[in-house]
Design a protein around this motif. Structure first.
Motif, PDB file in Angstrom:
ATOM      1  N   GLY A 185      57.957  35.535  63.754  1.00 38.09           N
ATOM      2  CA  GLY A 185      59.296  35.971  63.347  1.00 38.09           C
ATOM      3  C   GLY A 185      60.315  34.674  63.991  1.00 38.09           C
ATOM      4  O   GLY A 185      61.565  35.032  63.942  1.00 38.09           O
TER       5      GLY A 185
ATOM      6  N   ILE B  22      57.277  30.462  39.933  1.00 33.12           N
ATOM      7  CA  ILE B  22      55.990  30.382  40.822  1.00 33.12           C
ATOM      8  C   ILE B  22      54.905  29.767  40.056  1.00 33.12           C
ATOM      9  O   ILE B  22      54.056  29.095  40.514  1.00 33.12           O
ATOM     10  CB  ILE B  22      55.950  31.925  41.441  1.00 33.12           C
TER      11      ILE B  22
ATOM     12  N   GLY C 246      64.198  29.717  58.687  1.00 30.15           N
ATOM     13  CA  GLY C 246      64.940  30.584  57.602  1.00 30.15           C
ATOM     14  C   GLY C 246      65.032  29.975  56.402  1.00 30.15           C
ATOM     15  O   GLY C 246      65.730  30.577  55.402  1.00 30.15           O
ATOM     16  N   GLU C 247      64.712  28.685  56.151  1.00 27.99           N
ATOM     17  CA  GLU C 247      64.845  28.179  54.731  1.00 27.99           C
ATOM     18  C   GLU C 247      63.559  27.849  54.223  1.00 27.99           C
ATOM     19  O   GLU C 247      62.842  27.124  54.838  1.00 27.99           O
ATOM     20  CB  GLU C 247      65.767  26.713  54.908  1.00 27.99           C
ATOM     21  N   GLU C 248      63.512  28.110  52.765  1.00 29.12           N
ATOM     22  CA  GLU C 248      62.232  27.852  52.221  1.00 29.12           C
ATOM     23  C   GLU C 248      61.847  26.277  52.389  1.00 29.12           C
ATOM     24  O   GLU C 248      62.564  25.439  52.026  1.00 29.12           O
ATOM     25  CB  GLU C 248      62.258  28.197  50.642  1.00 29.12           C
TER      26      GLU C 248
ATOM     27  N   THR D 230      53.461  41.318  57.546  1.00 33.39           N
ATOM     28  CA  THR D 230      54.559  41.770  56.523  1.00 33.39           C
ATOM     29  C   THR D 230      54.580  40.705  55.313  1.00 33.39           C
ATOM     30  O   THR D 230      54.410  39.534  55.771  1.00 33.39           O
ATOM     31  CB  THR D 230      55.742  42.286  56.988  1.00 33.39           C
ATOM     32  N   PHE D 231      55.000  40.999  54.071  1.00 35.19           N
ATOM     33  CA  PHE D 231      54.992  40.113  53.066  1.00 35.19           C
ATOM     34  C   PHE D 231      56.012  38.897  53.418  1.00 35.19           C
ATOM     35  O   PHE D 231      55.384  37.689  53.163  1.00 35.19           O
ATOM     36  CB  PHE D 231      55.526  40.533  51.800  1.00 35.19           C
ATOM     37  N   GLY D 232      56.934  39.070  53.955  1.00 34.18           N
ATOM     38  CA  GLY D 232      57.749  38.086  54.329  1.00 34.18           C
ATOM     39  C   GLY D 232      57.577  36.972  55.331  1.00 34.18           C
ATOM     40  O   GLY D 232      58.279  35.971  55.450  1.00 34.18           O
ATOM     41  N   ARG D 233      56.450  37.396  56.101  1.00 33.24           N
ATOM     42  CA  ARG D 233      55.999  36.352  56.872  1.00 33.24           C
ATOM     43  C   ARG D 233      54.648  35.612  56.460  1.00 33.24           C
ATOM     44  O   ARG D 233      54.298  34.512  56.474  1.00 33.24           O
ATOM     45  CB  ARG D 233      55.550  37.037  58.444  1.00 33.24           C
TER      46      ARG D 233
ATOM     47  N   ARG E 283      53.925  35.303  53.126  1.00 30.65           N
ATOM     48  CA  ARG E 283      54.134  34.285  52.001  1.00 30.65           C
ATOM     49  C   ARG E 283      54.636  32.759  52.688  1.00 30.65           C
ATOM     50  O   ARG E 283      54.028  31.834  52.007  1.00 30.65           O
ATOM     51  CB  ARG E 283      55.296  34.805  51.209  1.00 30.65           C
ATOM     52  N   PRO E 284      55.503  32.807  53.436  1.00 36.16           N
ATOM     53  CA  PRO E 284      55.829  31.407  53.894  1.00 36.16           C
ATOM     54  C   PRO E 284      54.738  30.742  54.626  1.00 36.16           C
ATOM     55  O   PRO E 284      54.591  29.625  54.635  1.00 36.16           O
ATOM     56  CB  PRO E 284      57.096  31.595  54.739  1.00 36.16           C
TER      57      PRO E 284
ATOM     58  N   MET F  89      52.386  42.443  46.517  1.00 36.51           N
ATOM     59  CA  MET F  89      53.517  42.441  45.468  1.00 36.51           C
ATOM     60  C   MET F  89      53.385  43.624  44.744  1.00 36.51           C
ATOM     61  O   MET F  89      54.302  44.218  43.970  1.00 36.51           O
ATOM     62  CB  MET F  89      53.432  41.164  44.543  1.00 36.51           C
TER      63      MET F  89
ATOM     64  N   SER G 265      60.893  31.972  62.175  1.00 40.54           N
ATOM     65  CA  SER G 265      61.155  31.009  61.039  1.00 40.54           C
ATOM     66  C   SER G 265      62.524  30.547  61.131  1.00 40.54           C
ATOM     67  O   SER G 265      63.627  31.093  61.696  1.00 40.54           O
ATOM     68  CB  SER G 265      60.931  31.636  59.819  1.00 40.54           C
TER      69      SER G 265
ATOM     70  N   GLU H 276      60.322  26.205  57.142  1.00 36.96           N
ATOM     71  CA  GLU H 276      60.455  27.379  57.788  1.00 36.96           C
ATOM     72  C   GLU H 276      60.021  26.943  59.491  1.00 36.96           C
ATOM     73  O   GLU H 276      60.488  27.773  60.277  1.00 36.96           O
ATOM     74  CB  GLU H 276      59.448  28.325  57.419  1.00 36.96           C
TER      75      GLU H 276
END
Lengths: 201, 538
Positions: B189, B407, B193-195, B125-128, B130-131, B112, B191, B198
């Motif tokens: 990759g 958070i 897609g919903e928090e 990558t961050f987007g993977r 983090r979930p 971050m 997922s 996933e």
């Protein structure tokens, strides 16, 4: 045993009640919502880009839901667009409304940044276009080649952000992602939901 | 808003009110039974007044030497040993996922403020990551440790041996396979897609099966129980084990909820995972451990049952406060806000019981690791819940929504409340299962201080940073990038806090493994924060 069953059935019943109010009713109400006539379904390429948006977790930093200016005026003032309505998401499966604004709202990024070159460069290295950006680079959506073929999409990268030698070429994935981002344009008119004032509660 | 929905909404409110009135009536007319007597259910005859995790004076514990007490002690040992296999399986898995999940979190946090850190690979990558952090700590650590603690406590609460242990062990295996596949899917990759949702739905089936396999021993043991009254802890556990599979199944129904209706289901589910799954486990555990360690029953049993049903009623409807100002019907948001504020009722009843029972016995916090972790967890439950009720109000939410403030709040709940109670429970359970004391007193101390200071830094920095970020976002005069620059120091502080927490987890994990291997010499006294007089005089 009777009491144990009573607790478990009672617990299940309460959850059922919650499901009725929070899942079934909104579903019924929102599925009758009018779809804005100017909203278009995603093309195959855009949908492919949307899948990459999901795969790489863009949703964890970017929302897609501008709020009503009477509630949070910053959203409109920053140029993020009119408040979104349920019909805007008709083709979204799954929804990508998001809960964080570590980066800006993207509901209308296609209207704000219509240029392919800007998006490609920004994806390759966000700091090449936005100073001090904390967005991760998506270099894995690009290839570095000695010299590009004629049907390759070459990305022009200013110094010092490019590789030392050779050229950077956008993969099909990068082009799909840009197609999706450019499709995020909800600047057409839509009926808005009534929003309560911020100071009501 | 259509009139039909208005009518249905009013009907719902009436049903809720009638339900609450019925509850108050049944308590007033003593339908719930025996109050004080019920609160004493967890103490076998003669045990009340003796702490099970002796904190000050070794002679305080009930050791079973007196003939009338030995039956109670034997029954307790039978219960503990019957659940040994499944509890160890669930707890060991939980500790593993805690360590792994912490590293996912720490790397995400670093990214971050250092976006070029480990940025070349799509796997990192961050987007993977983090979930992966969220799913590993929620479904790996919190859920698995919670199920382990429930499997340990239920035979004690029912005063009988666990029936059907092998179902729970099979469930643990399937759950672990689900986690490995699910995290791998996010990493690749794939997922959904919903928090909070996933994991691909095909993999989610494994969690439903694994969870259902844990419900079997629960029901069999309940049918076999030797106690008349069901103690409030078992109410929470039974309800949680009903709620979770139900929620998880509905929310993951593939393609059932398109477009904007998807967001309501998404957040209905996500907040119920907190409210109806991990919260009952955390509160239920504290309801058992605090009185048990102090050797005194909770102060108001009736209040604990009121707390249970009001939690069920209100918590199940708070989810839509995550979409305040979003493109969903206003009545829906208002409904969730009302229920969020109403949540202060169960929270206050639980607070009165937990802290009221502690009142006058705070000195024991100096010694007992379990009590210290569990009570701080209970205190943070009160704090994070009241904060959550405030945060749902539109005037506050307009600032805190979309910022790091949320958070911080999430970690106050999932970590300072739930994880602290689970840490305390693990310190309580392991010596009883292994018939071995914790090898190193200092390591418990180090673990405690690392995670406490860590979460304090984490919470304070993100709360301040998030609040400032939220205020600035409302006013377009401040350019977006200036806001990002402003939050950087707070994000860096969060990495420091998260680093301390991760370090604490490593200490905890090493100690846990040493415990499993029965490291060191056999000792006959519990491992406390301070040496007991007997030990000191040796």
């Amino acid at each position: 045993m009777k009491r144990a069953i009573a607790i478990m059935v009672g617990a299940a019943f309460i959850l059922l009640l919650a499901m009725l109010t929070l899942v079934v009713l909104p579903y019924i109400q929102m599925s009758t919502e009018q779809v804005p006539p100017d909203l278009e379904p995603y093309t195959e390429l855009e949908q492919q880009g949307r899948d990459l948006y999901i795969a790489n977790g863009c949703v964890y930093c970017h929302s897609q839901q501008p709020r009503d200016p009477s509630f949070a005026k910053g959203d409109k003032d920053r140029g993020w667009g009119r408040p979104s309505v349920p019909g805007d998401y008709y083709y979204d499966r799954p929804h990508l409304m998001g809960t964080m604004r570590t980066g800006p709202d993207l509901f209308n990024i296609g209207a704000r940044q219509p240029s392919d070159d800007w998006h490609l460069l920004h994806l390759y290295n966000p700091r090449a276009v936005v100073e001090d950006s904390i967005m991760p680079p998506y270099r894995f959506l690009f290839r570095e080649v000695e010299s590009a073929d004629e049907d390759d999409h070459v990305v022009k990268i200013p110094d010092p952000y490019g590789p030392d030698s050779g050229q950077v070429v956008a993969t099909d994935d990068a082009l799909a992602m840009v197609a999706y981002l450019k499709a995020l344009d909800h600047s057409y008119p839509a009926p808005t939901l009534p929003q309560p004032d911020a100071d009501e509660e | 808003m259509t009139p039909t929905i208005a009518v249905l909404l009013i009907v719902t409110f009436l049903v809720s009110t009638v339900g609450l009135l019925a509850l108050i009536w049944s308590i007033a007319t003593n339908q719930f039974g025996h109050g004080k007597q019920a609160a004493e259910t967890i103490f076998p005859p003669g045990e009340e007044g003796h702490g099970e995790d002796p904190a000050r004076d070794i002679s305080d514990t009930l050791d079973g030497n007196l003939p009338p007490n030995s039956e109670a002690i034997n029954a307790r040992q039978r219960a503990d040993l019957s659940s040994r296999g499944p509890v160890l399986a669930w707890l060991c898995s939980a500790v593993f996922w805690l360590v792994l999940g912490s590293f996912y979190g720490l790397i995400s946090s670093t990214k971050m403020h250092m976006p070029e850190f480990l940025a070349n690979s799509e796997w990192l990558t961050f987007g993977r990551l983090r979930p992966m952090h969220l799913n590993a700590v929620t479904y790996g650590w919190a859920s698995m440790a919670g199920i382990g603690v429930a499997l340990f406590l239920l035979p004690r609460l029912f005063r009988t041996a666990l029936v059907g242990a092998r179902f729970a062990i099979t469930g643990c295996l399937i759950w672990n396979v689900g986690l490995v596949l699910g995290l791998l899917a996010i990493n690749l990759g794939l997922s959904d897609g919903e928090e909070w949702l996933e994991f691909p739905w095909q993999i989610d089936i494994l969690f439903v099966i694994g969870g259902a396999l844990c419900a079997i021993p629960l029901v069999l043991t309940a049918a076999n129980r030797k106690v008349n009254h069901l103690y409030v802890t078992s109410w929470y556990f039974m309800a949680a084990l009903v709620w979770f599979p139900f929620l998880f199944l509905i929310a993951n129904l593939p393609f059932a909820f398109p477009g904007a209706s998807g967001v309501t289901v998404n957040w209905w589910f996500a907040h119920n995972v907190l409210g109806l799954w991990v919260t009952p486990i955390g509160i239920g555990t504290a309801y058992y451990l605090i009185p048990k360690i102090l050797g005194r029953p909770i102060i108001s049993y009736q209040l604990s049952l009121l707390g249970f049903w009001s939690l069920a009623l209100f918590y199940s409807q708070v989810g839509i406060h995550h979409i305040v100002g979003g493109p969903v019907p206003t009545w829906l948001v208002t409904l969730s806000i009302v229920h969020s504020v109403m949540m202060s009722i169960p929270v206050i009843t639980v607070a009165i019981n937990h802290h009221g029972t502690m009142w006058g016995h705070f000195g024991r916090l100096k010694d007992s690791p379990t009590l210290r972790f569990v009570w701080i967890g209970a205190l943070m439950y009160t704090a994070s819940s009241l904060q959550g009720s405030m945060e749902a109000l539109r005037t506050v939410n307009v600032i805190t929504h979309f910022t790091h403030y949320t958070i911080a709040h999430a970690h106050l709940g999932m970590y300072a409340f739930l994880s602290f109670i689970l840490f305390g429970a693990v310190y309580f359970i392991m010596p009883r299962l292994m018939d071995w004391e914790w090898p190193w007193r200092r390591m418990i101390s180090v673990h405690f201080w690392l995670v406490s200071v860590g979460i304090l830094i984490y919470f304070v920095s993100l709360t301040i940073g998030g609040w400032k970020e939220g205020l600035a976002l409302l006013d377009a005069d401040m350019p977006f990038m200036d806001i990002v620059r402003m939050t950087l120091p707070y994000l860096e502080a969060r990495t420091i806090g998260g680093g301390l927490m991760t370090l604490g987890h490593l200490v905890f994990a090493v100690h846990f493994v040493a415990m499993l291997r029965r490291h060191g010499e056999r000792r006959y006294q519990p491992t406390l924060f301070r040496s007991t007089q007997q030990e000191a005089s040796q």
